[in-house]
Design a protein around this motif. Structure first.
Motif, short mmCIF file in Angstrom:
data_model
loop_
_atom_site.label_atom_id
_atom_site.label_comp_id
_atom_site.label_asym_id
_atom_site.label_seq_id
_atom_site.Cartn_x
_atom_site.Cartn_y
_atom_site.Cartn_z
N SER A 300 39.71 32.50 4.50
CA SER A 300 40.53 31.67 5.39
C SER A 300 40.13 31.86 6.84
CB SER A 300 42.01 32.02 5.21
OG SER A 300 42.45 31.72 3.92
N MET A 304 39.13 29.06 9.67
CA MET A 304 39.91 28.91 10.90
C MET A 304 39.05 29.11 12.14
SD MET A 304 43.34 30.90 9.60
CE MET A 304 44.22 30.75 11.14
N LYS A 403 48.95 34.31 8.79
CA LYS A 403 49.97 33.95 9.79
C LYS A 403 49.60 34.53 11.15
CE LYS A 403 53.84 32.48 11.51
NZ LYS A 403 53.96 31.04 11.89
N ASP A 406 46.87 32.41 12.56
CA ASP A 406 47.46 31.15 13.02
C ASP A 406 48.05 31.31 14.41
OD1 ASP A 406 46.79 29.66 10.88
OD2 ASP A 406 48.77 29.52 9.99
N ASN A 407 48.83 32.38 14.59
CA ASN A 407 49.46 32.62 15.89
C ASN A 407 48.42 32.92 16.97
OD1 ASN A 407 51.89 32.36 14.56
ND2 ASN A 407 52.25 34.56 14.37
N SER A 412 46.89 25.72 12.69
CA SER A 412 47.62 25.75 11.42
C SER A 412 46.68 25.30 10.30
CB SER A 412 48.83 24.82 11.49
OG SER A 412 49.54 24.86 10.27
N SER A 413 46.49 26.19 9.32
CA SER A 413 45.57 25.86 8.22
C SER A 413 46.18 26.29 6.88
CB SER A 413 44.23 26.56 8.43
OG SER A 413 44.43 27.96 8.45
N TRP A 414 47.49 26.14 6.76
CA TRP A 414 48.16 26.63 5.56
C TRP A 414 47.73 25.88 4.30
CZ3 TRP A 414 50.16 31.16 5.34
CH2 TRP A 414 50.66 31.76 6.48
N SER A 417 44.61 27.54 3.29
CA SER A 417 44.89 28.91 2.86
C SER A 417 45.51 28.96 1.48
CB SER A 417 45.84 29.59 3.88
OG SER A 417 45.24 29.68 5.15
#
Length: 449
Positions: A300, A304, A403, A406-407, A412-414, A417
């Motif tokens: 992931s 990202m 997470k 992401d922060n 955002s790549s949920w 993921s």
């Protein structure tokens, strides 16, 4: 009978146990060769593929990762496998085989496996390198496909690296084997298991470490990135190790006190046996859970970081950046696949190193009236716990890490993921079904004999 023929007959007789180790070694050799062949490819050496030069250091680093990981994996597998053969070695010693001859036998066995694994691995690497080059050509939008080539330098580098690796491990294992007394070897399978004990303070430390690691990960920022990453890594490793060595035992003790659960159908046998399996295999489960977290997080993270790079360079040198990103993701997927196969093989290998002991236990249970259906249910539950508990722990670690990324990257790549996690769980389930089916047949065969 010569030592060489005895070593070959031993390999044939123990092939079921050797197979997982052999196939994982073959895969490691194959991946190493493909990387080495790519680095030594004429199109790469001549600078035809611009992106390859930019990630060359990363690919060389991956080669080192493969060698180091293969060394640790082979060392672990050999150590675990020798535990199942202590009685066999004890009998050899009892019948007059000297320690030097015993060491010689172990070296012959390991080197025979090594030569076979290296030969098959390089052969498969040559076979699949063309597919690898074709996939790269598509990813990098190269109009003229890369020509098929078998760089002799890559062949010799792969063969030499893994021969040295196997030789070092064989010598190490042989020296360890020679120090063990005959009586200890013969009584290896009769050693008492001992009681399941845990420390409340270590359980508390496990909870504190994991809680602190998750909290620090969610508060990750650029100002304290270097310091926090090291602290997170350290606390996760300590917390995960204590999770399997201490917290898992506490949970099993708690279940034993719940009469409605523990004495329901075959649960008593399931939890009684799984307690000792968790205790004996704690280190292996810890390693697999960490590997699972690394696989998911790395896969992931590469995606990202690729998104972040695209956003930053969308106006300048976009095509060049895209090539580097595509090549990096492709390499990352291969490394992740290597780690996945190795982690699954460790569980598979560990199951079959304990096969004789488990067969004896289930044979005794069948004599007192346990049906094959009940044995199947017990085996399915136990193997499922061994396979999926570290998988779940690794997923939880990875979700927190995702997470945090992401922060940190404000992306955002949920969807991606969770797709990676879904693929991982599917592959792990397939691995579980194959291993469980093979293990079940061996257990039922032993129980019926």
């Amino acid at each position: 009978m010569t030592f060489r023929s005895l070593a070959l007959s031993n390999i044939q007789g123990n092939w079921r146990s050797y197979s997982a180790f052999f196939m994982s070694s073959v895969f490691s050799v194959m991946i190493f060769y493909i990387y080495a062949a790519f680095l030594a490819h004429p199109d790469v050496m001549s600078g035809y593929i611009v992106a390859a030069e930019k990630v060359r250091k990363g690919m060389v680093f991956c080669e080192y990762v493969i060698v180091i990981f293969s060394f640790l994996f082979v060392l672990y597998s050999n150590s675990a496998f020798l535990k199942t053969r202590k009685q066999e070695f004890g009998l050899f010693s009892l019948f007059g085989m000297t320690r030097m001859q015993l060491r010689k036998l172990v070296i012959y066995e390991n080197m025979a496996i090594a030569v076979l694994a290296i030969g098959v691995g390089i052969g498969l690497g040559i076979l699949f390198s063309k597919l690898f080059f074709m996939a790269l050509a598509v990813l990098l939008d190269i109009n003229d496909p890369m020509v098929f080539a078998v760089p002799l330098g890559a062949v010799w580098l792969t063969a030499g690296s893994f021969l040295v690796l196997f030789a070092i491990i064989s010598l190490w294992i042989a020296l360890r084997m020679g120090r063990t007394e005959i009586l200890d070897l013969l009584k290896a399978s009769q050693q008492p298991k001992g009681q399941l004990v845990y420390s409340r303070w270590l359980v508390l430390l496990a909870v504190v470490c994991l809680g602190a690691a998750y909290s620090m990960a969610l508060m990750l920022n650029e100002a304290y990135f270097d310091l926090l990453v090291l602290l997170i890594l350290l606390t996760v490793i300590i917390g995960t190790y204590l999770l399997f060595t201490q917290l898992s035992i506490m949970l099993l003790k708690f279940i034993q006190k719940r009469v409605d659960i523990y004495y329901n159908r075959t649960n008593m046998i399931v939890f009684a046996q799984i307690g000792y399996k968790m205790k004996d295999n704690a280190r292996m489960l810890f390693i697999v859970s960490i590997l699972s977290a690394v696989i998911l997080t790395a896969t992931s993270a590469i995606y990202m970081l690729a998104l972040a790079a695209q956003y930053q360079d969308i106006k300048t040198q976009y095509d060049n950046v895209k090539e580097v990103i595509s090549l990096t993701m492709f390499i990352g997927m291969f490394i992740s696949l290597l780690f996945f196969i190795a982690s699954g093989s460790m569980i598979y290998f560990k199951l079959f190193t304990e096969l004789q002991e488990d067969q004896a236990q289930f044979k005794a249970l069948s004599r007192i009236g346990m049906t094959q259906g009940e044995i199947r249910r017990i085996v399915f539950t136990q193997v499922g716990i061994i396979f999926f508990v570290p998988c779940i722990v690794g997923i939880v670690h990875a979700l927190v890490a995702m997470k945090a990324l992401d922060n940190f990257l404000m992306l955002s790549s949920w969807l991606y993921s969770f797709s990676v996690i879904g693929i991982y769980v599917t592959m792990q389930t397939v691995y579980f079904l194959v291993a469980c089916n093979s293990y079940m047949k061996s257990i039922l065969r032993g129980a019926a004999s």
